[in-house]
Design an enzyme around this catalytic site. Sequence first.
Site, PDB file in Angstrom:
ATOM      1  NE  ARG A 183      74.651  49.683  -4.896  1.00 62.80           N
ATOM      2  CZ  ARG A 183      74.857  50.862  -4.103  1.00 62.80           C
ATOM      3  NH1 ARG A 183      74.385  51.304  -3.359  1.00 62.80           N
ATOM      4  NH2 ARG A 183      76.120  51.294  -4.298  1.00 62.80           N
TER       5      ARG A 183
ATOM      6  CB  THR B 180      76.323  53.816  -6.702  1.00 63.48           C
ATOM      7  OG1 THR B 180      77.231  53.780  -5.602  1.00 63.48           O
ATOM      8  CG2 THR B 180      76.700  53.070  -7.948  1.00 63.48           C
TER       9      THR B 180
HETATM   10  C1  NCD Z   1      78.949  52.016  -0.439  1.00 61.69           C
HETATM   11  C2  NCD Z   1      78.196  50.710  -1.088  1.00 61.69           C
HETATM   12  O1  NCD Z   1      77.114  50.750  -1.440  1.00 61.69           O
HETATM   13  O2  NCD Z   1      79.048  49.657  -0.777  1.00 61.69           O
HETATM   14  N1  NCD Z   1      78.402  53.079  -0.916  1.00 61.69           N
HETATM   15  C3  NCD Z   1      78.769  53.752  -2.264  1.00 61.69           C
HETATM   16  O3  NCD Z   1      78.389  53.024  -3.125  1.00 61.69           O
HETATM   17  N2  NCD Z   1      79.278  55.057  -2.084  1.00 61.69           N
HETATM   18  C4  NCD Z   1      79.325  51.906   1.083  1.00 61.69           C
HETATM   19  C5  NCD Z   1      78.375  51.732   1.802  1.00 61.69           C
HETATM   20  O4  NCD Z   1      77.287  51.881   1.445  1.00 61.69           O
HETATM   21  O5  NCD Z   1      78.773  51.745   2.967  1.00 61.69           O
END
Ligand code: NCD
Length: 304
Positions: free
Chosen positions: A101, A52
């Site tokens: 995040r 991400t």
């Molecule tokens: C996901 C998340 O961060 O929720 N990862 C991501 O962003 N591709 C899935 C995960 O961490 O399992």
Amino acid sequence: MRHLIDIKDLSLEEIQELIKTAKDIIANPNKYCEKCKYKKLATLFFEPSTRTRLSFEAAMMELGGNVLGFSEANSSSTAKGESVSDTIRVVGCYSDIIAMRHPKEGAPLVASLKSTVPIINAGDGGHNHPTQTLTDLLTISIEKQRLDNLTIGLCGDLKFGRTVHSLITAMSRYKNIKFVLISPDELKIPEYVKEEILEKNNIEYVETTDIEEHISELDILYMTRVQKERFFNEEDYLRLKDYYILNKEKIKNAKKDLCIMHPLPRVNEISTEVDDDPRACYFKQARYGKYIRMALILKLLEIK
Ligand code: NCD
């Protein structure tokens, strides 16, 4: 000013427009390489990330912009006790758009109330992950050439997996979607998702613990990792982590054009022997994530 906190913040027309732009970026990258000249994206990651964060940063770089930010809370003033709202107010002075995040559900929403620049939710706890969903929608649109008339299997940690919650919310708005929800009993989809999304919209779904039971009906199989960081005790995690391991044997009765997806990171839930199967789409999916984020940055910065 627009933020992206929940996938429902975007109308179906807007999602279609983002997918169209992402496909145009894939076809004509040069057209876009200076669109964000002199613009800055801040990535504020209070939780670990590979795809991400890096796809957001690569997206901004490919638009000709710059990036700044941090990848762990301890390297920011959060470690000194600063609130999310204060951090956001300050970072808004140094950047034009923020991808954030946070382990706490709702933190990006709180941030958006104080922000002077657009906020993108890049994952909030076990709640939502709208830009992963945009990635998933672009993937489905490219691989299946449609977003309606699909039977979608979601397998693994449906309780804590935020990508699953956002994907169900998004797909429930398209016609003739059916869900097969495959999880251990302890990791079933939360009641609020069932009541507020599936039942409210009269979406057909079944819940099962058995991955092979419905495999032959699926157009999409979306595997997920058991979310270790959201467990209260390690014993439960260890007991559940290898509950599903997708291998060649388990997909032998699946459709020839099944699309196997996974937001990644994978731990054990897909055996590497599946990677060479033409139905494995998860690495392509990760690649598409950059293009849809480019489209999203352009939209939120109102760049044509
Ligand atoms: C996901 C998340 O961060 O929720 N990862 C991501 O962003 N591709 C899935 C995960 O961490 O399992």
